[in-house]
Design an enzyme around this catalytic site. Structure first.
Site, PDB file in Angstrom:
ATOM      1  N   HIS A 101       9.268   1.050   3.236  1.00  0.00           N
ATOM      2  CA  HIS A 101      10.378   1.102   4.184  1.00  0.00           C
ATOM      3  C   HIS A 101      11.233  -0.143   3.980  1.00  0.00           C
ATOM      4  O   HIS A 101      11.011  -0.923   3.030  1.00  0.00           O
ATOM      5  CB  HIS A 101       9.863   1.204   5.622  1.00  0.00           C
ATOM      6  N   MET A 145       0.834  -1.196   0.000  1.00  0.00           N
ATOM      7  CA  MET A 145       0.000   0.000   0.000  1.00  0.00           C
ATOM      8  C   MET A 145       0.876   1.256   0.000  1.00  0.00           C
ATOM      9  O   MET A 145       0.414   2.341   0.339  1.00  0.00           O
ATOM     10  CB  MET A 145      -0.953   0.010   1.202  1.00  0.00           C
ATOM     11  N   GLY A 146       2.139   1.100  -0.384  1.00  0.00           N
ATOM     12  CA  GLY A 146       3.025   2.254  -0.447  1.00  0.00           C
ATOM     13  C   GLY A 146       3.584   2.624   0.914  1.00  0.00           C
ATOM     14  O   GLY A 146       3.587   1.821   1.844  1.00  0.00           O
ATOM     15  N   ALA A 147       4.081   3.874   1.025  1.00  0.00           N
ATOM     16  CA  ALA A 147       4.793   4.332   2.234  1.00  0.00           C
ATOM     17  C   ALA A 147       5.875   3.314   2.575  1.00  0.00           C
ATOM     18  O   ALA A 147       5.967   2.810   3.690  1.00  0.00           O
ATOM     19  CB  ALA A 147       3.828   4.547   3.391  1.00  0.00           C
ATOM     20  N   GLY A 188       4.953  -9.970   4.241  1.00  0.00           N
ATOM     21  CA  GLY A 188       5.701  -9.931   5.482  1.00  0.00           C
ATOM     22  C   GLY A 188       5.001 -10.685   6.598  1.00  0.00           C
ATOM     23  O   GLY A 188       3.771 -10.653   6.726  1.00  0.00           O
ATOM     24  N   HIS A 235       9.573  -3.550   3.284  1.00  0.00           N
ATOM     25  CA  HIS A 235       9.156  -3.810   1.907  1.00  0.00           C
ATOM     26  C   HIS A 235      10.359  -4.158   1.024  1.00  0.00           C
ATOM     27  O   HIS A 235      10.272  -5.028   0.152  1.00  0.00           O
ATOM     28  CB  HIS A 235       8.446  -2.582   1.328  1.00  0.00           C
TER      29      HIS A 235
END
Length: 284
Positions: free
Chosen positions: A34, A30-32, A147, A37
């Protein structure tokens, strides 16, 4: 790295990857982004010839009082990170592409989705299963990586893949943590400095409880201590701390089979989750 926003272009690009027998791995996000990811991308590159990452903030997995509008969106920065990590393609659909007018289908995975976050966030895992099923159908990957921090989500996806015969290998990648032990999460950005320092109590409390349970201590007593530790640190409410079977996520009294100790709690306005593996106790 290619960036595509239309389904026709996505399918054309994936077909090109497969033209010479190449394998495709999907990393849904979903982006954001780090380092957690990026660990998924790195593992995907080890396992497949071409890595596709998706970024889509899925409205169907947010409840009416959750943080959909506030969820961090930074597509340009995320795209640069993915390109640097060796992604071949970024799938960046909008809501209209994923849920066109009249969309009426919902996928619900019972059992593994019923308790824990499924109880605390009604409808959340229906939204997760529906969007992941769509991504799988859009790309047809050989492998998809998730994850282990979102362990219940991983269990839901594995069950859905088995039940619906997707023929996709689902790979769980170990939780990535900061130096202080806090699990990496896009929502950590919501924490101010004081909350960030206090949040370290979550992995500590879980670690102490997991060690005690692994050494044979009564599970209920170990969990009660963990809850008290979280509340003392400033968490509240504590949605759950629970010992569950690692496959079914049914609550268990002792780790006679591989188990997970899972927790969710709020600090300030931010809800954090975490979990630890507890191996099965050796029979005497």
């Amino acid at each position: 790295m290619q960036t595509v926003r239309q389904l026709k272009a996505l399918r054309k690009a994936v077909a090109a990857f497969r033209r010479d027998g190449g394998t495709v791995a999907l990393v849904p996000t979903m982006g954001a982004l780090h380092a957690g990811h990026m660990a998924l991308v790195a593992e995907a590159r080890r396992r497949a010839d071409h890595v596709v990452a998706s970024i889509f903030v899925n409205p169907r997995q947010f409840g009416p009082n959750e943080d959909l509008d506030a969820y961090p969106r930074r597509a340009a920065k995320d795209a640069a990170m993915l390109a640097d990590a060796g992604c071949a393609l970024l799938w960046l659909p909008d809501v209209e592409t994923m849920y066109p007018d009249g969309f009426a289908t919902n996928i619900s995975v019972s059992g593994v989705s019923d308790g824990l976050d499924g109880a605390a966030r009604p409808g959340h895992f229906d939204g997760v299963a529906t969007v992941v099923a769509k991504l799988f159908n859009q790309l047809g990957p050989d492998i998809a990586l998730f994850g282990e921090k979102d362990f219940q989500q991983l269990a839901v996806i594995r069950r859905m893949v088995r039940d619906l015969n997707f023929g996709i290998e689902i790979v769980g990648v170990a939780t990535q943590r900061d130096e202080d032990g806090l699990a990496l999460s896009s929502r950590n950005a919501y924490l101010d400095a004081e909350q960030r320092a206090a949040a370290r109590a979550l992995p500590r409390a879980l670690g102490e409880a997991a060690a005690a349970i692994g050494q044979g201590e009564d599970t209920a007593a170990a969990i009660a201590r963990a809850v008290a530790m979280l509340e003392k640190a400033g968490f509240g409410p504590v949605d759950y701390v629970a010992l569950c079977d690692a496959e079914t996520l049914r609550p268990v009294a002792a780790p006679d089979r591989p188990a997970r100790l899972l927790a969710a709690a709020r600090i300030g306005g931010t809800r954090l989750i975490d979990n630890l593996e507890i191996p099965a106790r050796k029979s005497s």
